[in-house]
Structures are given as structure tokens and as C-alpha cells.
Design an enzyme around this catalytic site. Structure first.
Site, PDB file in Angstrom:
ATOM      1  N   ASP A 100       0.646  -1.198   0.129  1.00  0.00           N
ATOM      2  CA  ASP A 100      -0.065   0.092   0.127  1.00  0.00           C
ATOM      3  C   ASP A 100       0.830   1.123  -0.106  1.00  0.00           C
ATOM      4  O   ASP A 100       2.143   1.372   0.538  1.00  0.00           O
ATOM      5  CB  ASP A 100      -0.991  -0.017   1.045  1.00  0.00           C
ATOM      6  CG  ASP A 100      -0.217  -0.061   2.418  1.00  0.00           C
ATOM      7  OD1 ASP A 100       0.856  -0.868   2.614  1.00  0.00           O
ATOM      8  OD2 ASP A 100      -0.454   0.650   3.489  1.00  0.00           O
ATOM      9  N   GLU A 165      -0.098  -1.244   5.695  1.00  0.00           N
ATOM     10  CA  GLU A 165       0.921  -0.866   6.486  1.00  0.00           C
ATOM     11  C   GLU A 165       0.773   0.577   7.005  1.00  0.00           C
ATOM     12  O   GLU A 165       1.080   1.052   7.851  1.00  0.00           O
ATOM     13  CB  GLU A 165       2.462  -0.819   5.837  1.00  0.00           C
ATOM     14  CG  GLU A 165       3.555  -0.794   6.843  1.00  0.00           C
ATOM     15  CD  GLU A 165       4.081   0.473   7.134  1.00  0.00           C
ATOM     16  OE1 GLU A 165       4.732   0.837   8.057  1.00  0.00           O
ATOM     17  OE2 GLU A 165       3.674   1.607   6.347  1.00  0.00           O
TER      18      GLU A 165
HETATM   19 ZN   LIG Z   1       6.608   2.697   4.466  1.00  0.00          ZN
END
Ligand SMILES: [Zn+2]
Length: 414
Positions: A100, A165
Site C-alpha cells: 500500500d 501498513e
Molecule cells: Zn513504508
């Protein structure tokens, strides 16, 4: 011990793969993977592209683990695990990167289209090219270099490409650790290439605890010309803020592994109070950002803060409450002599010619989830630290050379 010849062959192969790495970066940048919190539909399209790419380069052991998330495309947040068998399979050298990215931010600050890669002066410009596509690309091409040269790593090489994340890892690493606890073993060597210095010499092994506190001080509002008719909450809170500065003396341990080597206690945000000058405020709200060395417990800190508040309450007749807006206990540090650290040090010395040292930072990386699960992990990469900035870029040399470091780590014998 390492076979010099095997490493030289893989090193040369990685140099040959340079342009292909750039093209891979270009392809994935054009498939943004934004979390639903950030107005996106998740990692689905990008993960399918990457999964297909992993198959094309010859990886056969690929697993997709979807975390259910009704907000995302297909209702899923995909995580990819790929393994390349080594000569010995009782350990795995893992490289974890996240798929992401964060949004472009203020588009006006970008000199080029954030989702269309521009290559200039040895750099790849675009959103996500550094965070974390650089590490992701280095990891995938480490595997590709082994496959193309027919050289096997000493231990299994594992790629963990996670979702989510940037917004908390609930559907990414946390999901994997919770639902697939057997995936990682204590003996494994885990590298997270998601922070670092341009000098390649920082191996992050420890974090401070993060404690963000909101302080609400209540007094009694009145006309400013008659202060005796009320209790000035702002004034009392100001004394409180100054008194909180004594935390620096109370919690004064030094740990030279960290930068800075001390715990920090800084007042930050301040909420507005009254709208006019001639009213004494009856309520005051401010925030404190604390970063506590692992030498102390969060409970000790909260107890000390309560005592300071009690003193101010007594002195001014106000009531003070405080509550955490974020509270992350420090994960147990990775030992500075852990195998992952030693292997990285050897590899970094060989590839970059520098001595890297294990260090601690202010807190808040995804590595803490590994550490809390008792898994030693090192965060390392070579970065100009462009993450989340406009005109983000990855330096192509860093991307290629970091892959050589990963290859070296995987080739080192027991
Ligand atoms: Zn990162």
C-alpha cells in the site's frame, strides 16, 4: 562464510536487472494501492499484478492470504507470501515490504504526475517509489537474480508483501501474525526495508514507547477584570505544562543506541479556548507527546504525571484529567547481536563498504508487531527518506545495491 563466486554471479545479475527493476517500479506506480481510510479501494489490483509477476519470474511457492475488509475491492485485503527454496530449509530469510501507499497529498506541490513514473538523474519519481516500492522491488529482484543464475540461497528466501501498513497493519502484518502464527519462526531472519539512512549504516532494532496524552484542565470562567470570581484554567494548565518538563529529570536514563539518547516529553497541540480577550477561560486542553525509552514502563510514567497533576490541582483549585490518545508500549528490542543484525552488517560492509550499527528510533514502525510476537527483526534500507513527501523518489543505485545486500544475507552460511 559465503561463496564469493556465487555472490559475484548474483551481484552481476542484479546490475543487469537494473532497467527491469525500473520498469517494474513504473508498472506498479500506475496501479495505486490506497487504503479505504485514504479514499482508495485497497491493494487488490496491485497485488494481482505482483502475484502474476512473481509467477512469471519463476517462483512456484506463492500463497495469497486475504484479510476480509468489506470496504475494499473484492471485500479483501490481499497479502502475498512467496518462497524460494534454499540449500537448507530449517530457517528462512524473510524480506517484508508493504504494497500500500499513501495518497499524493497536495497535487500542486508535485512537479510530475505522482502516478506516472519519471526517471531523472538516477532517480525514479512517483508516489510510493521509495515507500515502500523500493524495498519491494529489491526483494522481488533478489529472488529473480537467484532464479536466473540458478544459484540457491543458503536458507530459504521468503518474500512477505503485505497490505495495510500505512493505516495500522490490521489487515496486513497483524492479520498474518494472528491468523497464521506458524508462518514465521524464532530462528528466522527477518528484514524490513522500510527505514534507513542514505549512508546505509543504520540498522533499526529498537523503538521507544509512544504515549500521546490529552490534558483537560477545568476551572471556572469569569470576567477577566475580576479574576477572584473564577479559576483561570489556562493559567493553571500553563503551570502544569512547565511542571511536566520535570519529567526530563525524573526519567533521565540515557541509552546511546537511540537518537536522541533520552526519553522526550514535549507539549504539542493546543486547543483554542475563549474567543475574546476579556474572559478568563474555565477550560483548557493541550497535548503532550512522550517517547519513553524501554528502560521505563508506561505505567511508571502515567503515575508520575498523575502526581504532577495532583500538585497543580491543589495549588490552583482546578481539576485535571488526562487520557491517552495513543499509547504504544515499546516492543522488546531486537538484541543488537541478533543473527539478522550480524548478517546485515557483513552484507552492508561487503556491498557499501560501511560499518552499520544497530540503533533505536522514536517509535511507530511495523517491526514492533514482529518484536511483540518474539521475532527478532531488523529494519534497514538505504533511503533519502522521501516517504510521504511530494516529488517522492527512489534512488536506482540504492534499489539495486540493497538487493545485493539481501542476496548476500541469504547466501551467508550458518
Ligand atoms: Zn513504508
Amino acid at each position: 562464510m559465503i561463496s564469493k563466486q556465487a555472490f559475484e554471479t548474483v551481484r552481476r545479475k542484479l546490475d543487469e536487472l537494473r532497467e527491469e527493476m525500473v520498469r517494474f517500479q513504473q508498472a506498479i506506480t500506475a496501479i495505486p494501492a490506497l487504503a479505504p481510510e485514504n479514499g482508495g479501494e485497497g491493494e487488490w489490483d496491485r497485488a494481482l499484478f505482483i502475484k502474476d509477476y512473481l509467477k512469471k519470474i519463476g517462483l512456484t511457492d506463492i500463497q495469497q492470504i486475504d484479510a476480509p475488509d468489506p470496504r475494499a475491492k473484492e471485500g479483501k485485503r490481499p497479502n502475498l507470501i512467496a518462497r524460494l527454496p534454499g540449500k537448507h530449509s530449517h530457517k528462512t530469510v524473510w524480506i517484508m515490504a508493504h504494497m500500500d501507499v499513501v495518497p499524493e497529498g497536495d497535487r500542486g506541490l508535485w512537479e510530475t504526475d505522482p502516478w506516472q513514473v519519471v526517471v531523472k538523474d538516477g532517480k525514479i519519481y512517483g508516489r510510493g517509489t521509495e515507500d515502500n516500492q523500493q524495498g519491494l522491488t529489491s526483494a522481488i529482484f533478489t529472488a529473480k537474480a537467484f532464479l536466473e543464475t540458478g544459484i540457491s540461497p543458503y536458507f530459504d528466501l521468503g518474500l512477505v508483501l503485505v497490505a495495510d501498513e500505512e493505516t495500522g497493519s490490521e489487515y496486513g502484518l497483524q492479520y498474518l501474525l494472528k491468523h497464521h502464527p506458524d508462518l514465521f519462526k524464532k530462528e528466522d531472519i527477518i528484514i524490513v526495508p522500510d527505514a534507513g539512512e542514505p549512508t546505509s549504516d543504520m540498522i533499526e532494532v529498537a523503538e521507544k514507547a509512544i504515549v500521546w496524552l490529552k490534558f483537560v484542565t477545568k476551572g471556572k470562567q469569569c470576567h477577566a477584570s475580576l479574576p477572584g470570581h473564577g479559576i483561570n484554567a489556562f493559567k493553571a494548565a500553563s503551570y502544569l505544562m512547565v511542571e511536566l518538563d520535570t519529567l526530563y529529570q525524573q526519567f533521565n536514563a540515557r541509552n546511546e543506541m537511540f537518537e536522541p539518547p533520552i526519553s522526550t516529553f514535549e507539549p504539542t497541540q493546543k486547543e483554542p479556548n475563549v474567543q475574546n480577550v476579556n474572559t478568563i477561560p474555565g477550560e483548557d486542553v493541550f497535548y503532550l507527546d512522550c517517547r519513553l525509552l524501554p528502560e521505563y514502563s508506561v505505567d511508571e510514567l502515567l503515575t508520575a504525571i498523575r502526581q504532577i497533576c495532583d500538585g497543580i490541582e491543589k495549588r490552583f483549585g482546578v481539576t485535571i484529567t488526562f487520557e491517552p490518545v495513543q499509547l504504544l508500549e515499546a516492543a522488546p528490542p531486537t538484541p543488537p547481536d541478533a543473527e539478522v543484525v550480524k548478517r546485515l552488517q557483513r552484507a552492508i560492509q561487503e556491498v557499501y563498504g560501511v560499518t552499520a550499527t544497530p540503533r533505536g528510533i522514536g517509535g511507530g514502525t511495523v517491526a514492533a508487531f514482529f518484536r511483540k510476537a518474539g521475532l527478532p527483526v531488523a529494519v534497514w534500507s538505504t533511503l533519502d527518506d522521501m516517504c510521504h513527501q511530494p516529488n517522492e523518489y527512489a534512488v536506482i543505485d540504492y534499489m539495486v545495491n540493497d538487493a545485493k545486500v539481501f542476496a548476500h544475507v541469504a547466501l551467508q552460511e550458518a
